[in-house]
Motif scaffolding. Structure first.
Motif, mmCIF file in Angstrom:
data_model
loop_
_atom_site.group_PDB
_atom_site.id
_atom_site.type_symbol
_atom_site.label_atom_id
_atom_site.label_comp_id
_atom_site.label_asym_id
_atom_site.label_seq_id
_atom_site.Cartn_x
_atom_site.Cartn_y
_atom_site.Cartn_z
ATOM 1 N N ILE A 51 54.268 -30.080 -14.332
ATOM 2 C CA ILE A 51 53.948 -29.763 -15.414
ATOM 3 C C ILE A 51 54.497 -28.639 -15.796
ATOM 4 C CG2 ILE A 51 52.071 -29.072 -16.863
ATOM 5 C CD1 ILE A 51 50.360 -31.000 -15.629
ATOM 6 N N ASN A 52 54.502 -27.514 -14.900
ATOM 7 C CA ASN A 52 55.031 -25.991 -15.269
ATOM 8 C C ASN A 52 56.337 -26.235 -15.513
ATOM 9 O OD1 ASN A 52 52.616 -24.898 -15.532
ATOM 10 N ND2 ASN A 52 52.397 -24.167 -13.329
ATOM 11 N N SER A 77 57.062 -12.591 -15.952
ATOM 12 C CA SER A 77 55.723 -12.007 -16.166
ATOM 13 C C SER A 77 54.537 -13.091 -15.218
ATOM 14 C CB SER A 77 55.222 -12.017 -17.481
ATOM 15 O OG SER A 77 55.217 -13.311 -17.916
ATOM 16 N N ASP A 78 55.084 -13.878 -14.600
ATOM 17 C CA ASP A 78 54.133 -14.869 -13.912
ATOM 18 C C ASP A 78 53.184 -15.314 -14.664
ATOM 19 O OD1 ASP A 78 55.500 -15.005 -11.606
ATOM 20 O OD2 ASP A 78 54.610 -13.260 -10.705
ATOM 21 N N TYR A 79 53.216 -15.845 -16.026
ATOM 22 C CA TYR A 79 52.351 -16.259 -16.766
ATOM 23 C C TYR A 79 51.763 -17.453 -16.322
ATOM 24 C CZ TYR A 79 50.053 -18.024 -20.996
ATOM 25 O OH TYR A 79 49.412 -18.635 -21.916
ATOM 26 N N LEU A 80 52.504 -18.296 -15.851
ATOM 27 C CA LEU A 80 51.959 -19.720 -15.415
ATOM 28 C C LEU A 80 51.221 -19.615 -14.013
ATOM 29 C CD1 LEU A 80 55.054 -21.848 -16.231
ATOM 30 C CD2 LEU A 80 52.981 -21.494 -17.563
ATOM 31 N N LYS A 81 51.240 -18.348 -13.473
ATOM 32 C CA LYS A 81 50.752 -18.535 -11.955
ATOM 33 C C LYS A 81 48.921 -18.509 -12.215
ATOM 34 C CE LYS A 81 49.779 -15.488 -8.077
ATOM 35 N NZ LYS A 81 50.200 -14.196 -7.445
ATOM 36 N N GLU A 118 47.869 -25.689 -11.276
ATOM 37 C CA GLU A 118 48.464 -25.734 -9.964
ATOM 38 C C GLU A 118 47.471 -26.465 -9.154
ATOM 39 O OE1 GLU A 118 50.321 -21.265 -9.576
ATOM 40 O OE2 GLU A 118 48.125 -21.730 -8.769
ATOM 41 N N VAL A 119 48.006 -26.891 -8.021
ATOM 42 C CA VAL A 119 46.955 -27.794 -6.900
ATOM 43 C C VAL A 119 47.130 -27.118 -5.605
ATOM 44 C CG1 VAL A 119 46.862 -29.649 -5.492
ATOM 45 C CG2 VAL A 119 47.733 -29.863 -7.971
ATOM 46 N N GLU A 120 45.823 -26.827 -4.984
ATOM 47 C CA GLU A 120 45.681 -26.091 -3.662
ATOM 48 C C GLU A 120 45.589 -27.074 -2.636
ATOM 49 O OE1 GLU A 120 42.547 -23.177 -3.839
ATOM 50 O OE2 GLU A 120 43.614 -21.948 -4.941
ATOM 51 N N LEU A 121 46.183 -26.921 -1.659
ATOM 52 C CA LEU A 121 46.033 -27.777 -0.255
ATOM 53 C C LEU A 121 45.734 -26.937 0.884
ATOM 54 C CD1 LEU A 121 49.295 -30.207 -0.996
ATOM 55 C CD2 LEU A 121 47.073 -30.318 -1.548
ATOM 56 N N LEU A 122 45.421 -27.665 1.652
ATOM 57 C CA LEU A 122 44.947 -26.997 3.240
ATOM 58 C C LEU A 122 44.164 -25.514 2.886
ATOM 59 C CD1 LEU A 122 48.276 -27.030 5.039
ATOM 60 C CD2 LEU A 122 46.315 -28.417 5.505
ATOM 61 N N GLU A 123 42.925 -25.771 2.061
ATOM 62 C CA GLU A 123 42.078 -24.738 1.842
ATOM 63 C C GLU A 123 42.572 -23.549 1.166
ATOM 64 O OE1 GLU A 123 39.437 -24.035 5.072
ATOM 65 O OE2 GLU A 123 39.021 -26.164 5.283
ATOM 66 N N GLY A 124 43.548 -23.687 0.364
ATOM 67 C CA GLY A 124 44.203 -22.516 -0.436
ATOM 68 C C GLY A 124 45.532 -21.953 0.349
ATOM 69 N N MET A 125 45.602 -22.611 1.689
ATOM 70 C CA MET A 125 46.863 -22.114 2.321
ATOM 71 C C MET A 125 47.970 -22.308 1.607
ATOM 72 S SD MET A 125 46.114 -22.832 6.297
ATOM 73 C CE MET A 125 47.881 -22.209 6.808
ATOM 74 N N THR A 150 49.544 -23.488 -2.542
ATOM 75 C CA THR A 150 49.578 -23.462 -3.798
ATOM 76 C C THR A 150 50.665 -23.935 -4.501
ATOM 77 O OG1 THR A 150 47.879 -21.738 -3.829
ATOM 78 C CG2 THR A 150 48.840 -22.513 -5.880
ATOM 79 N N LEU A 151 50.688 -25.144 -4.912
ATOM 80 C CA LEU A 151 51.861 -25.963 -5.701
ATOM 81 C C LEU A 151 51.701 -26.240 -6.918
ATOM 82 C CD1 LEU A 151 52.197 -28.347 -2.962
ATOM 83 C CD2 LEU A 151 53.553 -26.121 -2.996
ATOM 84 N N ASP A 152 52.737 -26.268 -7.845
ATOM 85 C CA ASP A 152 52.789 -26.788 -9.253
ATOM 86 C C ASP A 152 52.029 -28.155 -9.359
ATOM 87 O OD1 ASP A 152 53.528 -24.626 -10.072
ATOM 88 O OD2 ASP A 152 55.764 -25.367 -10.228
ATOM 89 N N ALA A 153 51.092 -28.597 -10.320
ATOM 90 C CA ALA A 153 50.481 -29.759 -10.122
ATOM 91 C C ALA A 153 51.526 -30.739 -11.057
ATOM 92 C CB ALA A 153 49.275 -29.813 -11.325
ATOM 93 N N CYS A 154 51.501 -31.982 -10.541
ATOM 94 C CA CYS A 154 52.375 -33.141 -10.925
ATOM 95 C C CYS A 154 51.571 -34.160 -11.773
ATOM 96 C CB CYS A 154 53.396 -33.743 -9.765
ATOM 97 S SG CYS A 154 54.281 -32.309 -9.067
ATOM 98 N N GLU A 155 52.166 -34.712 -12.567
ATOM 99 C CA GLU A 155 51.500 -35.785 -13.448
ATOM 100 C C GLU A 155 52.718 -36.739 -13.623
ATOM 101 O OE1 GLU A 155 49.349 -38.240 -14.814
ATOM 102 O OE2 GLU A 155 48.065 -36.355 -14.352
ATOM 103 N N ASN A 156 52.366 -38.041 -13.092
ATOM 104 C CA ASN A 156 53.159 -39.351 -13.123
ATOM 105 C C ASN A 156 53.155 -39.829 -14.543
ATOM 106 O OD1 ASN A 156 54.346 -39.084 -10.636
ATOM 107 N ND2 ASN A 156 52.579 -39.905 -9.663
ATOM 108 N N ASP A 157 51.895 -39.759 -15.150
ATOM 109 C CA ASP A 157 51.785 -40.518 -16.414
ATOM 110 C C ASP A 157 52.561 -39.650 -17.607
ATOM 111 O OD1 ASP A 157 50.285 -40.818 -19.202
ATOM 112 O OD2 ASP A 157 49.674 -42.694 -17.938
ATOM 113 N N ASN A 158 53.431 -40.061 -18.252
ATOM 114 C CA ASN A 158 54.147 -39.580 -19.286
ATOM 115 C C ASN A 158 53.334 -38.843 -20.294
ATOM 116 O OD1 ASN A 158 56.756 -40.210 -17.766
ATOM 117 N ND2 ASN A 158 57.013 -42.063 -18.991
ATOM 118 N N ARG A 159 52.447 -39.711 -20.937
ATOM 119 C CA ARG A 159 51.859 -39.227 -21.906
ATOM 120 C C ARG A 159 50.784 -38.111 -21.469
ATOM 121 N NH1 ARG A 159 46.811 -40.189 -24.068
ATOM 122 N NH2 ARG A 159 46.569 -41.913 -22.453
ATOM 123 N N LYS A 160 50.144 -38.213 -20.601
ATOM 124 C CA LYS A 160 49.221 -37.182 -19.991
ATOM 125 C C LYS A 160 49.939 -35.818 -19.595
ATOM 126 C CE LYS A 160 45.628 -40.311 -18.031
ATOM 127 N NZ LYS A 160 44.787 -40.496 -16.885
#
Length: 464
Positions: A121-122, A140-144, A148-155, A157-167
């Motif tokens: 998305i970002n 400015s790191d505005y998108l920080k 975002e998606v957190e894995l391994l209890e926050g270790m 942090t990655l950009d969230a992805c969405e496969n559905d085009n409309r969403k």
């Protein structure tokens, strides 16, 4: 033991704890096993200790291989050890995954599974924004913290992805709308008419930064060259290289005092040694009424010049060193540490002379040397005359007969003089009222009274 990710997530207990780490050493301890580092980089007390629930949802492939150990030993100071030879016990309450690249592998798997290049998305927000807005978003790191998606209890942090085009497009439009408003607010606050002015300013700043970096690199290269030049052009008076750097040379040659901030050198347009003083009102404790003075020293040498320590003075000269006469400059320090001046003149036979011409300097040196030779001859003549006079007096003293009154007049006490007289009379076996120089010294040494005998001799010698 190496197992696959499928084996791990299908067999591990629900209440188990997982440690992520790496081996610290190549060899294992004979009794405790191989030491494992499980401390998270940049932290002192935070361990890579995770609940097992963080693992089943990871996007790793089922055949992803991991080194997993359950036969462990915890030593003092939180030190962890594992036995590499033991098989994995899936009933254990603690698992050690030894994979330094595990987090990176999870990130790669996430981006691959979710087609991050297309579905982030970002990433789509940055691609959809204007060049100026996208540049500001990155700087400015505005998108920080957004999408975002957190894995391994926050270790991780990655950009969230969405496969559905409309969403995905809805999320992009929503984020981009807020981002453009924030960017417009930024432009108004900073006084930019539009995004082009903002980009132009960034371009100017980039060029200025690049110019500054180039200047700093050039200055650093020059500093290194200058130090090499100065260090290689410092000599003793006999022409031997000093064998140490310019900082030590300054320290040994002048009074630098204490609290020296720096000693530096350069190749410049003059020959000089300067001192910079700075008052540090917080240097001493508050009870001290004095102000700490910090000093810095800069040695500057002209290109083509060398330094020679002549008569204890820092002397600058160019070309061949000529002892019989040459132009030079030298450093003089007054009573105050910072009272340092560089004077110009000539060096003639080891003497620094302020003169208008070399001819005049040689004349001054010749006159001084002539006077020195004359003074030396006079001193020698006086010493010879004194020696002759002393010899004559000694010859006269050899004929002189010393009396009781001479001892008293020289400052010796009457009882002591009478005792010496008695000892001499006892030694010779008859009364003694006069005594020669030779006998006086002889019996003085015999009765350990040489100090008092010399007093009498000096008195008589000076009286004549």
């Amino acid at each position: 033991m190496t197992i696959t990710f499928k084996e791990f997530k299908n067999n591990i207990k629900a209440d188990a704890t997982v440690f992520l780490g790496s081996f610290r050493w190549d060899e294992a301890d004979k009794t405790r096993g191989r030491e494992v580092s499980v401390v998270r980089f940049g932290y002192k007390d935070k361990y890579n200790c995770l609940d097992v629930s963080s693992f089943p949802s990871l996007p790793l492939a089922d055949n992803y291989k991991m080194d997993v150990y359950t036969d462990y030993n915890v030593g003092g100071w939180g030190t962890h050890y594992v036995n590499e030879e033991s098989a994995v016990d899936f009933n254990s309450n603690r698992f050690y995954i030894i994979a330094p690249a595990f987090v990176k592998d999870v990130e790669k798997a996430y981006n691959r599974v979710n087609d991050a290049k297309r579905c982030s998305i970002n990433a789509r927000v940055l691609a959809s924004a204007s060049e100026a807005c996208a540049t500001w978003l990155r700087r400015s790191d505005y998108l920080k913290g957004k999408n975002e998606v957190e894995l391994l209890e926050g270790m991780l942090t990655l950009d969230a992805c969405e496969n559905d085009n409309r969403k995905r497009e809805n999320a992009v439009r929503r984020t981009l709308g807020f981002a453009e408003k924030a960017f417009a607010k930024f432009l108004r606050k900073e006084g930019f008419a539009n995004g082009d002015e903002y980009l132009a300013r960034l371009e100017q700043e980039t060029k200025a930064k690049a110019a500054t970096e180039r200047a700093e690199k050039a200055a650093e290269k020059k500093r290194v060259r200058d130090i090499e030049y100065v260090n290689s052009h410092i000599f003793y008076e006999n022409g031997e290289h000093v064998g140490y750097d310019f900082e030590t040379f300054i320290e040994r040659t002048i009074n630098t005092g204490t609290h020296v901030m720096y000693r530096t050198c350069s190749v410049g347009n003059e020959n000089s040694l300067t001192c910079e003083e700075e008052n540090d009102y917080n240097g001493y404790s508050r009870r001290c009424q004095f102000t700490m003075i910090k000093r810095g020293f800069r040695l500057t040498v002209k290109k083509g010049y060398s330094i020679r320590l002549v008569g204890g003075l820092i002397t600058f000269y160019r070309g061949e060193f000529k002892r019989d006469g040459m132009a030079c400059e030298w450093v003089e320090q007054g009573r105050a540490i910072a009272d340092i001046v560089t004077k110009k003149g000539y060096l003639v036979r080891g003497e620094h002379i302020e003169a208008k011409t070399l001819k005049e300097a040689k004349r001054i040196n010749a006159e001084k040397r002539k006077q020195q030779a004359f003074d030396l001859l006079n001193a020698r003549a006086k010493r010879a005359q004194k020696a002759a006079e002393k010899k004559q007096r000694m010859e006269e003293l050899a004929k002189y007969m010393f009396t009781f009154d001479d001892s008293l007049n020289a400052g010796n006490c009457r009882p002591g003089t009478q005792n010496f007289k008695n000892l001499v009379e006892k030694e010779v076996g008859h009364e003694v009222n006069e005594i020669s120089l030779a006998d006086l010294r002889k019996y003085g040494r015999m009765f350990d009274l040489s100090y008092y005998i010399d007093r009498v001799i000096n008195y008589v010698m000076n009286r004549k």
